[in-house]
Design an enzyme around this catalytic site. Structure first.
Site, PDB file in Angstrom:
ATOM      1  N   GLU A   1      20.281   5.655   3.860  1.00 54.86           N
ATOM      2  CA  GLU A   1      20.189   6.302   5.166  1.00 54.86           C
ATOM      3  C   GLU A   1      21.456   5.611   5.976  1.00 54.86           C
ATOM      4  O   GLU A   1      22.377   5.943   6.581  1.00 54.86           O
ATOM      5  CB  GLU A   1      18.769   6.101   5.644  1.00 54.86           C
ATOM      6  CG  GLU A   1      17.606   7.191   5.186  1.00 54.86           C
ATOM      7  CD  GLU A   1      18.298   8.891   5.606  1.00 54.86           C
ATOM      8  OE1 GLU A   1      18.621   9.014   6.046  1.00 54.86           O
ATOM      9  OE2 GLU A   1      18.042   9.670   4.541  1.00 54.86           O
TER      10      GLU A   1
ATOM     11  N   LYS B   1      17.108  -0.290   8.988  1.00 51.63           N
ATOM     12  CA  LYS B   1      17.627  -0.617   8.123  1.00 51.63           C
ATOM     13  C   LYS B   1      19.053  -1.487   8.092  1.00 51.63           C
ATOM     14  O   LYS B   1      19.409  -2.822   6.563  1.00 51.63           O
ATOM     15  CB  LYS B   1      17.604   0.619   7.332  1.00 51.63           C
ATOM     16  CG  LYS B   1      16.261   0.806   6.601  1.00 51.63           C
ATOM     17  CD  LYS B   1      16.154  -0.372   5.884  1.00 51.63           C
ATOM     18  CE  LYS B   1      14.619   0.590   5.096  1.00 51.63           C
ATOM     19  NZ  LYS B   1      13.370  -0.342   4.924  1.00 51.63           N
TER      20      LYS B   1
ATOM     21  N   SER C   1      18.588   1.209   2.142  1.00 50.98           N
ATOM     22  CA  SER C   1      18.325   2.538   2.109  1.00 50.98           C
ATOM     23  C   SER C   1      20.073   3.151   2.393  1.00 50.98           C
ATOM     24  O   SER C   1      20.866   2.194   2.967  1.00 50.98           O
ATOM     25  CB  SER C   1      17.650   3.096   3.365  1.00 50.98           C
ATOM     26  OG  SER C   1      17.568   4.476   3.552  1.00 50.98           O
TER      27      SER C   1
ATOM     28  N   HIS D   1      14.057   8.465  -3.851  1.00 51.75           N
ATOM     29  CA  HIS D   1      13.145   8.250  -4.389  1.00 51.75           C
ATOM     30  C   HIS D   1      11.497   8.412  -4.364  1.00 51.75           C
ATOM     31  O   HIS D   1      11.186   7.927  -3.088  1.00 51.75           O
ATOM     32  CB  HIS D   1      12.806   6.980  -5.675  1.00 51.75           C
ATOM     33  CG  HIS D   1      12.473   5.755  -4.241  1.00 51.75           C
ATOM     34  ND1 HIS D   1      13.963   5.257  -3.837  1.00 51.75           N
ATOM     35  CD2 HIS D   1      11.834   5.285  -4.247  1.00 51.75           C
ATOM     36  CE1 HIS D   1      13.218   4.071  -3.003  1.00 51.75           C
ATOM     37  NE2 HIS D   1      12.309   4.422  -3.120  1.00 51.75           N
TER      38      HIS D   1
ATOM     39  N   TYR E   1      15.886   4.833  12.070  1.00 51.17           N
ATOM     40  CA  TYR E   1      16.160   3.979  10.742  1.00 51.17           C
ATOM     41  C   TYR E   1      16.697   3.434  10.287  1.00 51.17           C
ATOM     42  O   TYR E   1      16.722   2.325   9.947  1.00 51.17           O
ATOM     43  CB  TYR E   1      14.779   5.249  10.321  1.00 51.17           C
ATOM     44  CG  TYR E   1      14.229   5.145   8.820  1.00 51.17           C
ATOM     45  CD1 TYR E   1      13.484   3.942   8.371  1.00 51.17           C
ATOM     46  CD2 TYR E   1      15.284   5.125   7.913  1.00 51.17           C
ATOM     47  CE1 TYR E   1      13.308   3.475   7.134  1.00 51.17           C
ATOM     48  CE2 TYR E   1      15.033   5.527   6.424  1.00 51.17           C
ATOM     49  CZ  TYR E   1      14.390   4.198   6.093  1.00 51.17           C
ATOM     50  OH  TYR E   1      14.021   3.776   4.706  1.00 51.17           O
TER      51      TYR E   1
ATOM     52  N   GLN F   1       8.475   1.075   9.351  1.00 50.93           N
ATOM     53  CA  GLN F   1       8.206   2.301   9.080  1.00 50.93           C
ATOM     54  C   GLN F   1       9.010   2.684   8.398  1.00 50.93           C
ATOM     55  O   GLN F   1      10.340   2.732   9.797  1.00 50.93           O
ATOM     56  CB  GLN F   1       7.945   2.170  10.795  1.00 50.93           C
ATOM     57  CG  GLN F   1       8.153   3.694  11.231  1.00 50.93           C
ATOM     58  CD  GLN F   1       8.980   5.137  11.110  1.00 50.93           C
ATOM     59  OE1 GLN F   1       8.431   5.757   9.929  1.00 50.93           O
ATOM     60  NE2 GLN F   1       9.924   5.135  11.606  1.00 50.93           N
TER      61      GLN F   1
ATOM     62  N   THR G   1       0.685  -1.103   0.000  1.00 46.60           N
ATOM     63  CA  THR G   1      -0.169  -0.102   0.383  1.00 46.60           C
ATOM     64  C   THR G   1       0.853   1.116   0.195  1.00 46.60           C
ATOM     65  O   THR G   1       0.452   2.327  -0.425  1.00 46.60           O
ATOM     66  CB  THR G   1      -0.653  -0.083   1.175  1.00 46.60           C
ATOM     67  OG1 THR G   1       0.216  -0.221   2.316  1.00 46.60           O
ATOM     68  CG2 THR G   1      -1.887  -1.444   0.903  1.00 46.60           C
TER      69      THR G   1
END
Ligand code: NDP
Ligand code: GDP
Length: 330
Positions: free
Chosen positions: A132, A158, A130, A184, A154, A88, A13
């Site tokens: 990040e 990851k 990611s 992106h 986060y 998340q 989603t």
């Protein structure tokens, strides 16, 4: 019985889930998605509707934090390919909800790897890693060999998920690949992320619905690409004989300020008249610069970013103008 390839997408989603569903349906896949239960069932598939795939994919109740449910879904679907996009995913929230972020974004990936290992070890697995993870960058241009230095709960979650993916590949021989994707965006980007916040604000200001928008650090720079291009790289990774890790990026970095300039210029306005800075949007630790080197993806997958930043910004602003004129929300 069908001979179509089956894909299971977690995070279906979300922004990437919508673009990936569309791509896989176009390629003839039977597409299944993991759907977490929500009280707002009426809006939960709004991105899937926007992109025109709602009703064409099979949704299964499940949550990344619930291993037995994930195993049940694996047994029901028997996927050939699993794309683990659920997370998340908002960096700023990860300081407010560090344990939830670790549980979903980090341990949730371990749950997915376990579910694949136990129920369908032949399935190919994609992990949404990611940029990040590079955080406080250790090299001016980041590639697969650049050391990581996460700067948020986060990014730390990851990084755990990334190394678990590598570990399950090396320990159990899973066909598990990790895409280290740089930022992106698209018209389906969550409204809390800076690009969409800016394009939505530029559209609202143009239409006279508001006058100002408050942002945080305008000097941060990001390597921004289009989600539509990036989901193609995910698919390509799972078509390779051998699993591996790939950086996916455009190779151009632009400041938040310059992104604003482009968005406001698109509607004939000047950002200087409408953008204010509010410390509420600053972060406890910042990732100042990200710039990716996607040479490996180019050489091994034949992938390159197709959409320019200018085209991305125009598409996002136009989509927000259209949505606001129709009183739609996303
Ligand atoms: P989104 O935030 O748009 O989507 C996240 C998805 O995860 C949503 O479908 C959400 O469901 C689902 N989700 C959240 N928590 C759970 C849970 N506990 N169980 C099951 N599903 C859950 O992210 P994007 O599409 O932008 O990104 C896809 C992935 O790629 C994410 O993992 C993100 O961290 C990563 N990534 C994204 C980048 C980007 O620039 N977009 C860059 C690099 C990595 P719901 O709709 O119910 O909230
Ligand atoms: P991220 O790279 O995953 O954290 O994506 P974001 O879009 O959330 O943030 C990108 C950069 O924009 C970060 O360096 C933020 O500090 C910066 N930024 C500046 N103002 C804002 C703002 O109002 N909202 C968000 N989300 N980010 C902002």
């Amino acid at each position: 019985m069908t001979n179509r390839k089956k894909a299971l997408i977690t995070g279906v989603t979300g922004q990437d889930g919508a673009y990936l569903s569309k791509l896989l349906l176009e390629k003839g896949y039977e597409v299944h998605g993991l759907l977490r239960r929500s009280a707002s069932a009426d809006v939960v598939d709004s991105r899937l509707k926007w992109i025109g795939v709602a009703g064409k994919i099979v949704l299964h109740d499940g949550n990344l934090t619930d291993l037995s449910g994930l195993i049940r879904v694996m047994n029901e679907v028997r996927p050939d390919e699993v794309y683990n996009l659920a997370a998340q995913s908002f960096v700023k929230s990860s300081w407010q909800q560090p344990l939830l972020t670790g549980t979903v974004t980090g341990l949730g990936t371990a749950n997915m790897l376990e579910a694949v290992r136990l129920a369908c070890p032949e399935a190919r697995f994609y992990q949404a890693s990611s940029s990040e993870m590079y955080g406080l960058i250790q090299e001016p241009v980041q590639s697969e060999t650049t050391p990581f230095y996460p700067r948020s709960p986060y990014a730390a979650a990851k990084l755990y998920a990334h190394w678990m993916t590598v570990n399950y590949r090396e320990s159990f021989g899973l066909h598990a690949s990790s895409g280290i994707l740089f930022n992106h965006e698209s018209p389906l980007r969550g409204i809390e992320f800076v690009t969409r916040k800016i394009t939505d604000a530029a559209a609202r200001i143009k239409l006279g619905l508001q006058d100002k928008v408050a942002l945080g650090n305008l000097d941060a720079t990001r390597d921004w690409g289009h989600a539509r291009d990036y989901v193609k790289a995910m698919w390509l990774m799972l078509q390779q004989d051998k699993p591996d890790d790939y950086v996916v990026a455009t190779g151009r970095t632009v400041s938040v300020r310059d992104f604003c300039r482009l968005a406001f210029a698109h509607v004939g306005l000047s950002m200087e008249d409408h953008v204010t800075v509010d410390p509420r949007f600053l972060r406890p630790a910042e990732v100042d610069v990200l710039l990716g080197d996607a040479s490996k993806a180019k050489n091994k997958l034949g992938w390159t970013a197709e959409t320019s930043l200018e085209d991305l910004v125009s598409e996002m602003v136009e989509a927000d103008l259209a949505r606001l004129k129709k009183h739609e929300h996303l």
